[in-house]
Design a protein around this motif. Structure first.
Motif, mmCIF file in Angstrom:
data_model
loop_
_atom_site.group_PDB
_atom_site.id
_atom_site.type_symbol
_atom_site.label_atom_id
_atom_site.label_comp_id
_atom_site.label_asym_id
_atom_site.label_seq_id
_atom_site.Cartn_x
_atom_site.Cartn_y
_atom_site.Cartn_z
ATOM 1 N N UNK A 30 0.810 -1.196 -0.087
ATOM 2 C CA UNK A 30 0.019 0.023 0.068
ATOM 3 C C UNK A 30 1.022 1.161 0.107
ATOM 4 N N UNK A 31 1.858 1.346 0.797
ATOM 5 C CA UNK A 31 2.624 2.493 0.830
ATOM 6 C C UNK A 31 3.647 2.437 -0.349
ATOM 7 N N UNK A 32 3.766 1.305 -0.859
ATOM 8 C CA UNK A 32 4.788 1.452 -2.395
ATOM 9 C C UNK A 32 3.821 1.978 -3.303
ATOM 10 N N UNK A 33 2.579 1.485 -3.576
ATOM 11 C CA UNK A 33 1.592 2.078 -4.495
ATOM 12 C C UNK A 33 1.499 3.649 -4.280
ATOM 13 N N UNK A 34 1.319 3.923 -3.181
ATOM 14 C CA UNK A 34 0.913 5.429 -2.863
ATOM 15 C C UNK A 34 2.264 6.317 -3.263
ATOM 16 N N UNK A 35 3.290 5.655 -3.090
ATOM 17 C CA UNK A 35 4.562 6.463 -3.684
ATOM 18 C C UNK A 35 4.738 6.647 -5.042
ATOM 19 N N UNK A 36 4.426 5.508 -5.604
ATOM 20 C CA UNK A 36 4.336 5.348 -7.177
ATOM 21 C C UNK A 36 3.115 6.247 -7.591
ATOM 22 N N UNK A 37 2.171 6.167 -7.129
ATOM 23 C CA UNK A 37 1.041 7.000 -7.683
ATOM 24 C C UNK A 37 1.086 8.605 -7.687
ATOM 25 N N UNK A 40 3.837 9.350 -10.166
ATOM 26 C CA UNK A 40 3.246 9.457 -11.586
ATOM 27 C C UNK A 40 2.520 10.865 -11.649
ATOM 28 N N UNK A 41 1.604 11.293 -10.596
ATOM 29 C CA UNK A 41 0.796 12.323 -10.662
ATOM 30 C C UNK A 41 1.793 13.862 -10.824
ATOM 31 N N UNK A 42 3.005 13.810 -9.928
ATOM 32 C CA UNK A 42 3.945 14.837 -10.155
ATOM 33 C C UNK A 42 4.468 14.973 -11.688
ATOM 34 N N UNK A 43 4.779 13.995 -12.026
ATOM 35 C CA UNK A 43 5.586 13.800 -13.389
ATOM 36 C C UNK A 43 4.529 14.376 -14.474
ATOM 37 N N UNK A 53 -6.887 12.583 -12.398
ATOM 38 C CA UNK A 53 -8.101 12.505 -11.551
ATOM 39 C C UNK A 53 -7.639 11.424 -10.572
ATOM 40 N N UNK A 54 -8.051 11.414 -9.296
ATOM 41 C CA UNK A 54 -7.722 10.670 -8.307
ATOM 42 C C UNK A 54 -8.170 9.309 -8.727
ATOM 43 N N UNK A 55 -9.221 9.179 -9.282
ATOM 44 C CA UNK A 55 -9.842 7.780 -9.558
ATOM 45 C C UNK A 55 -9.044 7.132 -10.925
ATOM 46 N N UNK A 56 -8.106 8.036 -11.505
ATOM 47 C CA UNK A 56 -7.442 7.449 -12.746
ATOM 48 C C UNK A 56 -6.031 7.175 -12.344
ATOM 49 N N UNK A 57 -5.657 7.410 -10.942
ATOM 50 C CA UNK A 57 -4.372 7.069 -10.390
ATOM 51 C C UNK A 57 -4.464 5.414 -10.370
#
Length: 122
Positions: A30-37, A40-43, A53-57
């Motif tokens: 869960x922590x890893x997914x959050x870090x990667x998401x 991704x969002x920042x990039x 959009x949050x639902x597309x992460x």
């Protein structure tokens, strides 16, 4: 005098069962997914100027489903922490809604973690 605990008994007492390890691995995931998401969002924002959009992460639906369905307190708290980590102004309304539901959980540790996360978002 009290009974002495043997080295073998100490080793057994500190052994993590396969089930405990599996639950701990879920927390790490869960922590890893959050870090990667978040990366991704920042990039995407850096390159396009827009916010995904949050639902597309990637992974967010898994984090939310884990928070809803897991029976493990530690895993649920990890999902709460993951959502808090992902928060940004564009997501705060959706994440707050999810955390408000979790703040009403029967498990007091989960409810407290969700309430604390809500306080940091608001």
């Amino acid at each position: 005098s009290g009974q002495q605990i043997s080295d073998a008994e100490k080793a057994l007492a500190t052994t993590i069962t396969p089930m405990e390890q599996a639950e701990r691995n879920k927390e790490y995931a869960l922590y890893t997914m959050a870090i990667l998401a978040k990366v991704y969002t920042d990039e995407v924002q850096n390159y396009t100027g827009s916010v995904v959009p949050l639902t597309d992460l990637p992974g967010v639906s898994d984090i939310v489903n884990t928070l809803r369905k897991s029976k493990n307190t530690g895993v649920k708290i990890a999902a709460i922490d993951a959502l808090r980590y992902l928060n940004r102004p564009e997501y705060s309304k959706d994440i707050s809604s999810i955390l408000e539901i979790a703040a009403n959980e029967k498990d007091p540790l989960v409810a407290r973690a969700a309430a604390a996360a809500l306080n940091t978002i608001k």
